[in-house]
Design a protein around this motif. Structure first.
Motif, short mmCIF file in Angstrom:
data_model
loop_
_atom_site.label_atom_id
_atom_site.label_comp_id
_atom_site.label_asym_id
_atom_site.label_seq_id
_atom_site.Cartn_x
_atom_site.Cartn_y
_atom_site.Cartn_z
N TRP A 1 0.84 -1.20 0.00
CA TRP A 1 0.00 0.00 0.00
C TRP A 1 0.88 1.25 0.00
CZ3 TRP A 1 -5.15 1.24 -0.30
CH2 TRP A 1 -5.52 2.53 0.10
N LEU A 2 0.61 2.15 -0.95
CA LEU A 2 1.34 3.42 -1.04
C LEU A 2 0.38 4.58 -0.82
CD1 LEU A 2 3.70 2.80 -4.10
CD2 LEU A 2 4.23 2.58 -1.66
N GLN A 3 0.65 5.38 0.21
CA GLN A 3 -0.19 6.52 0.55
C GLN A 3 0.15 7.71 -0.32
OE1 GLN A 3 -2.17 5.50 3.30
NE2 GLN A 3 -3.53 7.12 2.63
N GLY A 4 -0.70 8.73 -0.29
CA GLY A 4 -0.47 9.93 -1.09
C GLY A 4 0.18 11.05 -0.31
N GLY A 5 -0.24 12.25 -0.62
CA GLY A 5 0.29 13.43 0.03
C GLY A 5 0.81 14.44 -0.99
N PRO A 6 2.09 14.37 -1.37
CA PRO A 6 3.11 13.47 -0.84
C PRO A 6 3.46 13.81 0.61
CG PRO A 6 4.09 15.08 -2.32
CD PRO A 6 2.62 15.29 -2.40
N GLY A 7 3.74 12.77 1.38
CA GLY A 7 4.04 12.92 2.79
C GLY A 7 3.05 12.24 3.69
N GLY A 8 2.00 11.62 3.10
CA GLY A 8 1.05 10.86 3.90
C GLY A 8 1.62 9.50 4.24
N SER A 9 1.39 9.05 5.46
CA SER A 9 2.00 7.82 5.97
C SER A 9 1.12 6.60 5.74
CB SER A 9 2.29 7.97 7.46
OG SER A 9 2.54 6.73 8.09
N GLY A 10 1.62 5.64 4.97
CA GLY A 10 0.89 4.39 4.80
C GLY A 10 0.85 3.58 6.08
N VAL A 11 1.95 3.61 6.85
CA VAL A 11 2.01 2.88 8.11
C VAL A 11 0.97 3.41 9.09
CG1 VAL A 11 3.46 2.56 10.16
CG2 VAL A 11 4.41 2.13 7.89
N GLY A 12 0.73 4.72 9.04
CA GLY A 12 -0.25 5.30 9.94
C GLY A 12 -1.64 5.34 9.34
N ILE A 13 -1.79 5.98 8.18
CA ILE A 13 -3.10 6.25 7.60
C ILE A 13 -3.69 5.02 6.92
CG2 ILE A 13 -4.35 7.68 5.94
CD1 ILE A 13 -1.99 9.77 6.45
N GLY A 14 -2.94 4.46 5.97
CA GLY A 14 -3.44 3.27 5.27
C GLY A 14 -3.71 2.14 6.24
N GLU B 1 12.74 -16.49 0.65
CA GLU B 1 12.10 -17.30 -0.40
C GLU B 1 10.58 -17.35 -0.23
OE1 GLU B 1 13.92 -21.10 -0.64
OE2 GLU B 1 15.87 -20.33 -1.30
N ASN B 2 10.11 -17.26 0.99
CA ASN B 2 8.67 -17.28 1.22
C ASN B 2 7.99 -16.06 0.60
OD1 ASN B 2 8.31 -19.74 2.72
ND2 ASN B 2 9.31 -18.74 4.46
N LEU B 3 8.62 -14.90 0.72
CA LEU B 3 8.08 -13.71 0.08
C LEU B 3 8.11 -13.83 -1.43
CD1 LEU B 3 9.57 -10.78 2.23
CD2 LEU B 3 7.21 -11.63 2.24
N GLN B 4 9.16 -14.42 -1.95
CA GLN B 4 9.33 -14.53 -3.40
C GLN B 4 8.25 -15.40 -4.05
OE1 GLN B 4 13.35 -15.94 -4.10
NE2 GLN B 4 14.17 -14.49 -2.59
N LYS B 5 7.66 -16.30 -3.28
CA LYS B 5 6.66 -17.22 -3.84
C LYS B 5 5.32 -16.54 -4.10
CE LYS B 5 8.58 -21.23 -1.39
NZ LYS B 5 8.34 -22.19 -0.28
N ASN B 6 5.09 -15.39 -3.47
CA ASN B 6 3.79 -14.75 -3.53
C ASN B 6 3.81 -13.50 -4.40
OD1 ASN B 6 2.70 -16.60 -1.56
ND2 ASN B 6 3.85 -15.47 -0.02
N PRO B 7 2.82 -13.33 -5.28
CA PRO B 7 2.81 -12.16 -6.16
C PRO B 7 2.57 -10.88 -5.36
CG PRO B 7 0.75 -13.38 -6.35
CD PRO B 7 1.66 -14.21 -5.51
N LEU B 8 3.25 -9.81 -5.76
CA LEU B 8 3.12 -8.51 -5.10
C LEU B 8 2.23 -7.60 -5.96
CD1 LEU B 8 4.24 -6.67 -2.72
CD2 LEU B 8 5.75 -5.72 -4.48
N TYR B 9 1.24 -7.00 -5.32
CA TYR B 9 0.35 -6.05 -5.98
C TYR B 9 0.56 -4.68 -5.34
CZ TYR B 9 -1.95 -10.10 -8.00
OH TYR B 9 -2.22 -11.26 -8.69
N ILE B 10 0.90 -3.70 -6.16
CA ILE B 10 1.09 -2.34 -5.68
C ILE B 10 -0.26 -1.64 -5.75
CG2 ILE B 10 2.33 -0.18 -6.01
CD1 ILE B 10 4.41 -1.83 -7.66
N VAL B 11 -0.77 -1.25 -4.61
CA VAL B 11 -2.06 -0.54 -4.54
C VAL B 11 -1.82 0.83 -3.96
CG1 VAL B 11 -4.44 -0.58 -3.71
CG2 VAL B 11 -3.27 -2.74 -4.23
N ALA B 12 -2.27 1.86 -4.66
CA ALA B 12 -1.93 3.22 -4.28
C ALA B 12 -3.18 4.09 -4.18
CB ALA B 12 -0.97 3.82 -5.31
N GLU B 13 -3.02 5.18 -3.43
CA GLU B 13 -4.09 6.15 -3.28
C GLU B 13 -3.53 7.55 -3.48
OE1 GLU B 13 -7.32 5.88 -0.05
OE2 GLU B 13 -5.91 7.36 0.76
N SER B 14 -4.25 8.39 -4.24
CA SER B 14 -3.94 9.80 -4.40
C SER B 14 -2.56 9.98 -5.05
CB SER B 14 -4.03 10.50 -3.04
OG SER B 14 -4.13 11.88 -3.19
N TYR B 15 -1.67 10.81 -4.46
CA TYR B 15 -0.34 10.98 -5.04
C TYR B 15 0.43 9.67 -5.05
CZ TYR B 15 3.75 13.56 -6.59
OH TYR B 15 4.79 14.03 -7.36
#
Length: 457
Positions: free
Chosen positions: A69-82, A150-164
């Motif tokens: 998850w990528l937050q917008g802003g720029p400067g918005g926190s995904g760890v906090g807001i998302g 290797e466990n992470l590598q087995k799973n597909p990554l989807y980039i999901v974003a909001e705003s900026y």
């Protein structure tokens, strides 16, 4: 902070539930969580937080996905807001969220770019000035996390974003693809999803006046003022005057606010008349104020009624204590103003070409938009989509839409259409923050985007 002891108990239960540990000790069990810093450049540190879903479904034909998850802003926190406001396991009162996206995927939050949220720079010269620089930093972070697991590598990554975050997502998607092709990054990129994303600032500023005129929030005079500034922005973009275009964007927001009596840029059916107003306050002030409105608004959000203070108090209080690794001199959101200031030259640049490149490379690209958003209005999103040079565009445009529902409720919640690797969701009743306003339809949507083996709600 009020009721501090109650929050401490909640966090302790939170730790026990998800078996949280300190940085870089990667647990392999479902339901675990990890976090840490990656020094992506000397003295520049990105903070990440990974949740492994306790709802994982084992299906060899459909690997369990990871959503970044990528937050917008720029400067918005995904760890906090998302995480705590939108899609994480707990809300901002540290209560379980029944619509968490962990029902469909693992969740990886990154405070991006450097200076956002818990991420920090030790030198003021280290903040990124372009979307491409932010993308390079994110790619470095993924190399650090994925290449040794290797466990992470087995799973597909989807980039999901909001705003900026959408601008970050498309530049980052291309950067990650290049690293994968060159063998520098061991990762499967599943797709990119752009939620109410600031992909083409020109198309959005041109949408504001006509849309608000049709909604009776602007009269003819307000429309003329809006269109005049939008034309000025268009010319500045053509002339490569990107910082000046950001100045004019700030002025246009002020004109819209004053002419509409403070319409809410994140839900045009509302207005900002209370203490958290982001359009009525600071009218006529600098572009820096305007660039910060998104993150300032979200960081000032209070938890649900009866809660315990704002999001900043939560992240700088019990959550910081839980994480244990945040430096004492780092305050959550303390450097966000430097993030927006340093990106003012890139803020108004479009990223339509990057979307075209992703489509041409066969990457699944999903666009979704809240019906009542203004800042990234659906009218503007449709306008930039129609500018794509992708070979399948005309076939996409001529396709009919499919209505969307949630569970047994047959009230129309949205519409969807797709052609090949381009997908579009119209989310009814939602403003800028789709997972907050329409959690059920958002959860079903992310399940479809990620092809999650979990069943639909």
């Amino acid at each position: 902070m009020e009721n501090y002891s109650v929050l401490v108990v909640s966090v302790l239960l939170f730790v026990q539930l998800f078996h949280g540990v300190t940085a870089r000790t990667l647990n392999k069990q479902d339901g675990s969580e990890d976090w840490g810093y990656v020094e992506i450049r000397p003295k520049a540190h990105l903070f990440w937080w990974l949740y492994r879903s306790p709802y994982r479904v084992e299906d060899p034909s459909k690997p369990w996905p990871i959503v970044l998850w990528l937050q917008g802003g720029p400067g918005g926190s995904g760890v906090g807001i998302g995480n705590f406001v939108e899609i994480g396991p707990l809300d901002s009162n540290l209560k379980p969220r029944n619509s968490t996206w962990l029902l469909k995927a693992d969740l990886l939050f990154v405070d991006n770019p450097v200076g956002t949220g818990y991420s920090f720079a030790e030198d003021t010269n280290l903040f990124v000035k372009t979307d491409e620089e932010a993308a390079a930093d994110l790619t470095t972070l993924l190399v650090d996390l994925f290449n040794k697991d290797e466990n992470l590598q087995k799973n597909p990554l989807y980039i999901v974003a909001e705003s900026y975050g959408g601008k970050f997502a498309v530049t980052f998607g291309l950067s990650a693809l290049k690293a994968i092709e060159e063998g520098r990054l061991k990762l499967k990129l599943g797709g990119v999803a752009l939620g109410d994303s600031w992909i083409s600032p020109e198309d959005y500023v041109f949408s504001w006046g006509p849309l608000l005129k049709d909604l009776s929030r602007l009269d003819y005079n307000g429309l003329q003022k809006s269109n005049s500034l939008a034309q000025k922005i268009r010319q500045q973009l053509l002339d490569g005057e990107f910082v000046e275009a950001t100045d004019s964007w700030s002025a246009l927001e002020s004109v819209i606010s004053s002419s509409s009596n403070n319409v809410d840029f994140y839900n045009f059916l509302s207005e900002n008349s209370g203490g958290n107003s982001i359009t009525s306050m600071d009218l006529g002030q600098s572009k820096v104020i305007s660039v910060q409105r998104y993150s300032r608004y979200l960081s000032s959000l209070r938890p649900t009624p009866g809660g315990n203070g704002g999001l900043g108090s939560l992240l700088n209080g019990v959550i910081k204590k839980k994480l244990k690794i945040i430096p004492d001199n780092v305050t959550w959101g303390g450097q966000s103003q430097f993030v927006s200031k340093n990106l003012e030259g890139d803020f108004m640049k479009p990223r339509i070409n990057e979307v075209d490149e992703l489509l041409a490379k066969g990457v699944n690209v999903t666009v979704y938009n809240g019906q009542v958003d203004l800042i990234c209005a659906t009218k503007g999103t449709e306008a930039w989509v129609e500018k794509l040079k992708w070979e399948g565009l005309q076939s996409f445009l001529t396709k009919d839409r499919t209505p969307l529902y949630c569970g047994s409720d047959k009230t129309t919640q949205g519409f969807y259409k797709a052609y090949k690797n381009l997908h579009f969701y119209w989310i009814l009743g939602a403003g800028h923050f789709v997972p907050v306003d329409q959690p059920c339809i958002a959860l079903n949507m992310v399940g479809a985007i990620t092809q999650s083996p979990a069943t639909s709600t």
